[in-house]
Write an enzyme that holds these catalytic residues in place. Structure first.
Site, mmCIF file in Angstrom:
data_model
loop_
_atom_site.group_PDB
_atom_site.id
_atom_site.type_symbol
_atom_site.label_atom_id
_atom_site.label_comp_id
_atom_site.label_asym_id
_atom_site.label_seq_id
_atom_site.Cartn_x
_atom_site.Cartn_y
_atom_site.Cartn_z
ATOM 1 C CB CYS A 133 43.683 32.744 47.613
ATOM 2 S SG CYS A 133 43.885 33.911 48.979
ATOM 3 C CB CYS A 136 46.316 35.413 47.727
ATOM 4 S SG CYS A 136 45.790 34.399 49.091
ATOM 5 C CG ASP A 137 46.315 35.025 43.700
ATOM 6 O OD1 ASP A 137 47.393 35.374 44.215
ATOM 7 O OD2 ASP A 137 45.966 33.838 43.593
#
Ligand code: NAP
Length: 308
Positions: A133, A136-137
């Protein structure tokens, strides 16, 4: 017959939440189950620009608006995993991690998860530089070099997003041709931070306690390369999450559910919606359209009306 809810919806991605809107507006009591975060795969898309009439919107904004709409119409969102289901009988029973729920109709919209690469180091360094992701990261790797693996829309979107954060982005794809749409690819080609590494696969992800480099193997006979990267974002396709329903419903060889044009499966009052079903185009618009169709069919079937 008394049941906990009229309709149980498995999955709170775009298909499940759209189904919840249509079911609740159609007068049904609706509960929508989600094992993680509502919104589904679209929350990984930093920018959606092909949803008709919306211009540009982030996946998270879209998911939040749809969640608000579903709950405003009275649908309940329950953060509990559905582990299995009895779909053939009446009532239908959804076996949740915490308890069982009886419902008159079920909409299966459990979506897909990202496929793993399966190479050495991937599992060991997952969460330590290996990610599925980018939105997200990605911020953890700001100013550092990263690699994205894959040749579809997700890989290209991830690479574009990371190019805004990372010092360099390698896009590694196993052949020359892409599945991603040309418009997105053109943006990537124009970005000086992105290097295309084509006809290549990742043979190994290396590092002691975090990702330090990857071994890139050529599929065209060129020498191996070692690329120093702090992160590897894997975007090599999606896997449907239907095995828990396989005893009740047939799956395609790839694991997808089959349903008719109105999202009805072979079982009465069981519907399949969104990425989880066999279809030609897996996009936001087809997911939400499926949710609307499935819920409308459920409203009609439960009212004993003629089929759509
Ligand atoms: P995808 O389109 O299925 O692409 C997967 C890519 O990974 C392919 O290029 C494939 O290579 C490669 N691949 C598969 N297994 C591999 C392996 N073991 N090692 C290396 N490479 C491998 O998947 P996706 O990008 O996740 O997208 C999924 C669906 O969502 C698609 O239908 C896509 O159009 C849709 N989507 C839409 C949007 C949007 O509309 N904005 C955004 C994101 C995704 P080959 O090409 O050689 O098979």
């Amino acid at each position: 017959m008394k049941t906990d809810y009229d309709v149980g919806i498995v999955g709170a991605g775009p298909a499940g939440l759209a189904a919840a809107v249509y079911a609740a507006r159609g007068g049904l009591s609706a509960i929508c189950f989600e094992k993680e975060m509502h919104g589904g795969q679209i929350i990984n898309s930093p920018e959606v620009e092909n949803y008709p009439a919306l211009g540009k919107i982030s996946g998270v904004e879209f998911a939040t608006a749809l969640y608000d709409q579903a709950t405003r119409f009275g649908a309940r969102i329950e953060y509990e995993e559905i582990l299995s289901a009895d779909l053939k009988g009446d009532p239908k029973v959804l076996h949740g991690a915490a308890r069982d729920y009886t419902v008159r109709a079920v909409i299966l919209a459990s979506g897909v998860e990202r496929r793993k690469l399966g190479c050495e180091g991937e599992q060991r360094l997952s969460g330590r530089g290996v990610s599925y992701c980018a939105t997200c990261d990605g911020a953890f790797f700001a100013g550092k070099p990263a690699a994205v693996v894959g040749g579809g829309n997700n890989a290209v979107e991830d690479a574009l997003y990371l190019a805004g954060l990372c010092s360099k982005v390698y896009l590694i794809h196993r052949r020359q041709g892409f599945r991603a749409t040309e418009a997105e690819l053109a943006k990537l080609r124009a970005n000086p931070k992105v290097e295309f590494v084509l006809d290549a696969t990742v043979g190994e992800i290396r590092g002691e306690s975090k990702v330090e480099s990857i071994l890139v193997k050529s599929t065209a006979g060129a020498p191996d390369r070692v690329l120093e990267v702090a992160a590897v974002f894997v975007a090599v396709g999606l896997l449907p999450q239907n095995s828990r329903f396989a005893a009740e419903l047939p799956l395609t060889p790839e694991g997808y559910l089959t349903a008719d044009d109105n999202c009805r499966t072979a079982l009465p009052r069981v519907y399949a919606a969104g990425d989880t079903r066999e279809k030609n185009l897996r996009q936001l618009i087809t997911a939400t359209a499926d949710g609307a169709l499935a819920a409308t069919a459920a409203v009609a079937d439960l009212a004993g009306e003629a089929r759509l």
